[in-house]
Design a protein around this motif. Structure first.
Motif, short mmCIF file in Angstrom:
data_model
loop_
_atom_site.label_atom_id
_atom_site.label_comp_id
_atom_site.label_asym_id
_atom_site.label_seq_id
_atom_site.Cartn_x
_atom_site.Cartn_y
_atom_site.Cartn_z
N GLY A 195 0.81 -1.20 0.00
CA GLY A 195 0.00 0.00 0.00
C GLY A 195 0.85 1.26 0.00
N LEU A 196 0.18 2.39 -0.04
CA LEU A 196 0.87 3.68 -0.11
C LEU A 196 1.72 3.95 1.12
N THR A 254 4.87 1.92 1.39
CA THR A 254 5.74 2.37 0.30
C THR A 254 6.55 3.58 0.73
N GLY A 256 -5.79 -4.16 0.79
CA GLY A 256 -4.50 -3.55 0.59
C GLY A 256 -3.43 -4.12 1.49
N ASP A 307 -1.83 -9.29 -5.66
CA ASP A 307 -1.57 -7.97 -6.25
C ASP A 307 -0.75 -7.10 -5.31
N ASP A 308 -1.08 -7.15 -4.02
CA ASP A 308 -0.36 -6.33 -3.05
C ASP A 308 1.10 -6.75 -2.94
N ASP A 317 2.86 -5.38 -5.94
CA ASP A 317 3.09 -3.94 -5.83
C ASP A 317 4.25 -3.65 -4.89
N ARG A 370 0.66 10.93 -0.79
CA ARG A 370 0.25 10.58 -2.15
C ARG A 370 1.03 11.40 -3.18
N THR A 427 2.01 2.59 -6.27
CA THR A 427 1.02 2.67 -5.19
C THR A 427 0.50 4.08 -4.94
N LYS A 434 -3.22 4.28 -5.05
CA LYS A 434 -3.89 3.09 -4.52
C LYS A 434 -4.78 3.48 -3.35
N SER A 459 -6.84 0.39 2.33
CA SER A 459 -7.52 -0.87 2.59
C SER A 459 -8.60 -0.65 3.64
#
Length: 354
Positions: free
Chosen positions: A11-12, A15, A46, A51-52, A55, A177, A187, A190, A193
């Motif tokens: 997730g963001l 990250t 998330g 997929d997570d 990423d 972001r 991400t 994204k 979650s």
């Protein structure tokens, strides 16, 4: 420069936790935890899908850091999922995010990271740490109070906090972001979650029904009058209004509690709680002094902090709400104590009084 393991959910927030630490010059290694076989392509998830994991690996590759996937599925199933089912079967309303941090995602990973020789564990939790001259570490709410996650880390002790890093707590989500977009991370846009990661359908009642079966019982009003029946008390939580299967009453009824297979309902005013008892209480620094004022408590992840008075007895505490009374508090929820924006600790609610 410290050797830091970063829990990378894909997730963001995680990250940017990794990116900020790399930019600060630390030796960073990313680890993704496989905790549940959640299908890919689900909105709102998330942390636990394939997929997570992909990423997270893409971000690690872009940062040029080592990256591993560790299988914590068995520990997650035993310590979080089974606990979740058992709690509902016993008439409690657990918070699986609290249990996951307490038993897997933070505590167990911290132990693994330190055992592997890392200096610190970093995560994407929105919290802040402040350290006194004597080395005491305090857990505080983040800059972005709308993303505050101190509630799910109330059980962190000094040994853990001294070896933790939470770099995103110093930034607002919108800022993170923008920073991720500037760095070209996949991400950046994204969504957060939400929902329970191991119930991808969002159907908690169905998930529990498949494991606990049909357990019929009565629905009664607070005066004992029978109003209906149900197929399982685990399908209901305190404060619930919809889906009770009762009608024709003068005003709506809400679930006020369960006892065995009996569901009790009442009017909205019957949900107000004057005090609670919590057990398995821990403190991030030290327990508040007897009679200390200026304390508040939350009974929900994003609940309002309400003024309280505490009566402590070892790892048990009685909490009286001295101002506004919370509604619909259930055994099994976490009660977390604060002084201003500092998280002092908390425990699991075992009883309520109205």
């Amino acid at each position: 420069m410290a050797q830091v393991m970063v829990a990378m959910s894909g997730g963001l927030d995680s990250t940017m936790a990794a990116a900020l630490l790399v930019e600060q010059g630390h030796d960073v290694t990313g680890v993704h935890l496989k905790m549940a076989d959640t299908p890919s392509g689900l909105p709102g998830k998330g942390c636990c899908t394939l997929d997570d994991a992909r990423d997270a690996r893409r971000v690690a590759d872009r940062l040029g850091i080592a990256f591993y996937v560790w299988d914590f599925a068995d520990a997650f199933a035993e310590r979080v999922v089974e606990d979740f089912v058992d709690a509902y079967a016993a008439g409690r309303t657990p918070n699986p995010c609290v249990r996951c941090n307490e038993r897997v995602k933070y505590a167990a990973l911290m132990e693994r990271a330190l055992g592997a020789g890392f200096d610190r564990l970093a995560t994407g939790h929105h919290v802040r740490l402040r350290t006194d001259a004597d080395g005491t570490v305090h857990l505080h709410r983040p800059v972005d109070d709308g993303k505050d996650q101190t509630y799910v880390l109330y059980m962190a002790g000094q040994d853990q906090l001294r070896r933790s890093a939470f770099p995103v707590g110093e930034h607002r989500k919108s800022e993170l972001r923008a920073m991720a977009a500037e760095r070209g991370f996949v991400t950046a846009a994204k969504p957060d979650s939400h929902d329970i990661c191991f119930i991808p359908s969002g159907d908690t009642a169905g998930f529990l029904s498949a494991r606990l079966g049909r357990r019929p019982g009565p629905i009664v009003d607070v005066d004992g009058t029978r109003l209906g029946s149900h197929d399982g008390a685990y399908r209901f939580t305190v404060g619930q209004r919809r889906g009770l299967g009762i009608g024709g009453l003068d005003e709506p009824r809400f679930v006020t509690g369960t006892r065995g297979d009996t569901i009790t309902v009442g009017r909205r005013a019957d949900l107000a709680v004057t005090s609670v008892t919590a057990e398995d209480v821990t403190w991030t620094t030290a327990a508040p002094a007897p009679g200390q004022g200026g304390l508040t408590a939350q009974v929900r992840y994003h609940g309002a902090p309400l003024p309280v008075a505490l009566d402590l007895d070892g790892d048990r505490m009685a909490v009286t709400f001295t101002g506004e009374q919370p509604l619909g508090v259930a055994p099994g929820q976490a009660l977390v104590v604060y002084r201003d924006d500092e998280c002092l600790g908390g425990g699991t609610i075992t009883a309520t009084a109205r």
